[in-house]
Design a protein around this motif. Structure first.
Motif, short mmCIF file in Angstrom:
data_model
loop_
_atom_site.label_atom_id
_atom_site.label_comp_id
_atom_site.label_asym_id
_atom_site.label_seq_id
_atom_site.Cartn_x
_atom_site.Cartn_y
_atom_site.Cartn_z
N VAL A 91 11.99 -58.86 -96.31
CA VAL A 91 11.86 -60.32 -96.28
C VAL A 91 11.89 -60.89 -97.70
O VAL A 91 12.60 -61.87 -97.98
CB VAL A 91 10.57 -60.71 -95.55
CG1 VAL A 91 10.28 -62.20 -95.73
CG2 VAL A 91 10.67 -60.38 -94.07
N SER A 92 11.12 -60.31 -98.59
CA SER A 92 11.03 -60.85 -99.95
C SER A 92 12.34 -60.70 -100.71
O SER A 92 12.75 -61.61 -101.45
CB SER A 92 9.90 -60.13 -100.71
OG SER A 92 8.66 -60.30 -100.06
N SER A 93 13.03 -59.58 -100.53
CA SER A 93 14.31 -59.36 -101.22
C SER A 93 15.37 -60.33 -100.73
O SER A 93 16.09 -60.94 -101.54
CB SER A 93 14.77 -57.92 -101.03
OG SER A 93 13.84 -57.01 -101.56
N ALA A 96 14.61 -63.80 -101.99
CA ALA A 96 14.92 -63.93 -103.41
C ALA A 96 16.43 -64.07 -103.64
O ALA A 96 16.88 -64.93 -104.41
CB ALA A 96 14.38 -62.73 -104.18
N ILE A 97 17.22 -63.26 -102.95
CA ILE A 97 18.68 -63.33 -103.10
C ILE A 97 19.20 -64.68 -102.61
O ILE A 97 20.02 -65.35 -103.27
CB ILE A 97 19.35 -62.19 -102.32
CG1 ILE A 97 18.99 -60.84 -102.97
CG2 ILE A 97 20.87 -62.36 -102.29
CD1 ILE A 97 19.45 -59.63 -102.16
N GLY A 98 18.72 -65.13 -101.44
CA GLY A 98 19.17 -66.41 -100.91
C GLY A 98 18.77 -67.57 -101.80
O GLY A 98 19.56 -68.51 -102.01
N THR A 215 10.20 -65.88 -106.53
CA THR A 215 10.43 -66.00 -105.09
C THR A 215 9.97 -64.75 -104.36
O THR A 215 9.36 -64.83 -103.28
CB THR A 215 11.92 -66.25 -104.81
OG1 THR A 215 12.36 -67.40 -105.54
CG2 THR A 215 12.16 -66.48 -103.33
N PHE A 216 10.25 -63.59 -104.94
CA PHE A 216 9.83 -62.33 -104.33
C PHE A 216 8.31 -62.29 -104.19
O PHE A 216 7.78 -61.96 -103.12
CB PHE A 216 10.32 -61.17 -105.19
CG PHE A 216 10.04 -59.80 -104.61
CD1 PHE A 216 10.99 -59.16 -103.85
CD2 PHE A 216 8.83 -59.16 -104.85
CE1 PHE A 216 10.74 -57.90 -103.31
CE2 PHE A 216 8.57 -57.91 -104.31
CZ PHE A 216 9.53 -57.28 -103.54
N VAL A 217 7.61 -62.64 -105.25
CA VAL A 217 6.15 -62.59 -105.24
C VAL A 217 5.58 -63.63 -104.27
O VAL A 217 4.65 -63.33 -103.50
CB VAL A 217 5.60 -62.82 -106.66
CG1 VAL A 217 4.08 -62.98 -106.64
CG2 VAL A 217 6.00 -61.66 -107.57
#
Length: 289
Positions: A91-93, A96-98, A215-217
């Motif tokens: 979910v976090s990855s 972050a990419i989006g 965003t990941f965090v």
């Protein structure tokens, strides 16, 4: 007029100036140490509690008679921590990419394109920073329910992508980039999107790293929204999983602290590995003041 004359005329001497500088530096150091202790003491107390047997956790002392890692072992054995790790990473990855893709494209258009009401659009995007996410929970829930996306990863990922602060960071960074390479590429026939993908985005690596890490965090730590839209145990992220099992620990404070530490370890690793990129991204985005 020399520096000595100026200081003498103002009633100051070099010694007094140095003393004031030392006093200011000591005050700053004291404030930093105080804030560091405010942050570190609860963390150290959590670690201290986690390595105690449950029978000793009610003792308000830093001393540990029988240090043990049983709480960590029980947490990894009796919960789905590894599954939660996997769900949180996915979910976090993806979030972050989006966020990097959407925010960078929007910021590049705002920075380079000329169109009517561009400033109004930019300020409207920035207004999104002032809207708390909790206000949008009910509309989001009804929207994803209508789209039949509840209890899926997409219900957690999609609300994280339109981040106004990410657009602001990228726009400030793009505004500071020289346009010579872009103009040369346009003269050679490069399209607008090709200039963005081949020239501007590689130059914006510090901003990309900063936005991606933040965003990941943020997505990893998010609890309220995933708790509302995820009910499948196989899809639960770390905060949701911990929230569902900590009540079962009862007064086993060692297990509770161990689970919290295990959930935070990946974020600490991310900050330690990418702290230079975070600083460079913020310094180059105009947020440095």
């Amino acid at each position: 007029m020399t520096m000595a004359t100026l200081t003498a005329s103002d009633g100051l001497t070099m010694d007094r100036i140095h003393r004031r500088e030392k006093l200011f530096n000591r005050i700053c150091a004291g404030v930093l140490i105080a804030f560091a202790l405010i942050w570190l003491v609860p963390l150290l107390w959590a670690v201290d509690t986690a390595v105690k047997p449950n029978a000793e956790t009610t003792r308000t002392t830093w001393l540990i008679d029988n240090p043990t890692l049983d709480a960590f072992t029980r947490t990894l054995r009796d919960t789905d921590m590894w599954s939660w790790y996997g769900a949180s990473f996915i979910v976090s990855s993806l979030a972050a990419i989006g966020t990097v893709l959407v925010a960078s494209m929007a910021a590049f258009a705002l920075s380079r394109m000329r169109f009517r009401y561009k400033n109004i659009v930019f300020w409207a995007i920035l207004a999104g920073i002032m809207i708390p996410g909790q206000v949008l929970i009910v509309p989001w829930f009804r929207e994803f329910d209508a789209l039949r996306l509840l209890n899926t990863y997409w219900a957690v990922i999609l609300p994280q992508i339109p981040a106004a602060i990410a657009v602001f960071i990228f726009k400030q960074f793009f505004d500071g980039l020289p346009r010579d390479l872009e103009e040369a590429a346009r003269m050679d026939g490069a399209s607008f999107f090709r200039v963005y993908r081949r020239i501007v985005l590689p130059l914006a690596r510090p901003a990309v790293a900063a936005v991606a890490i933040f965003t990941f965090v943020t997505t990893w730590n998010d609890l309220l929204w995933p708790l509302l839209v995820l009910s499948n145990p196989d899809l639960m992220t770390v905060p949701v999983g911990l929230a569902t099992v900590q009540g079962a620990f009862g007064i086993r404070y060692a297990d509770t602290m161990a689970s919290a530490i295990l959930g935070a370890i990946p974020l600490v690793a991310v900050f330690l590995l990418f702290q230079r990129q975070i600083v460079q991204g913020i310094a180059g985005s105009g947020l440095k003041g």
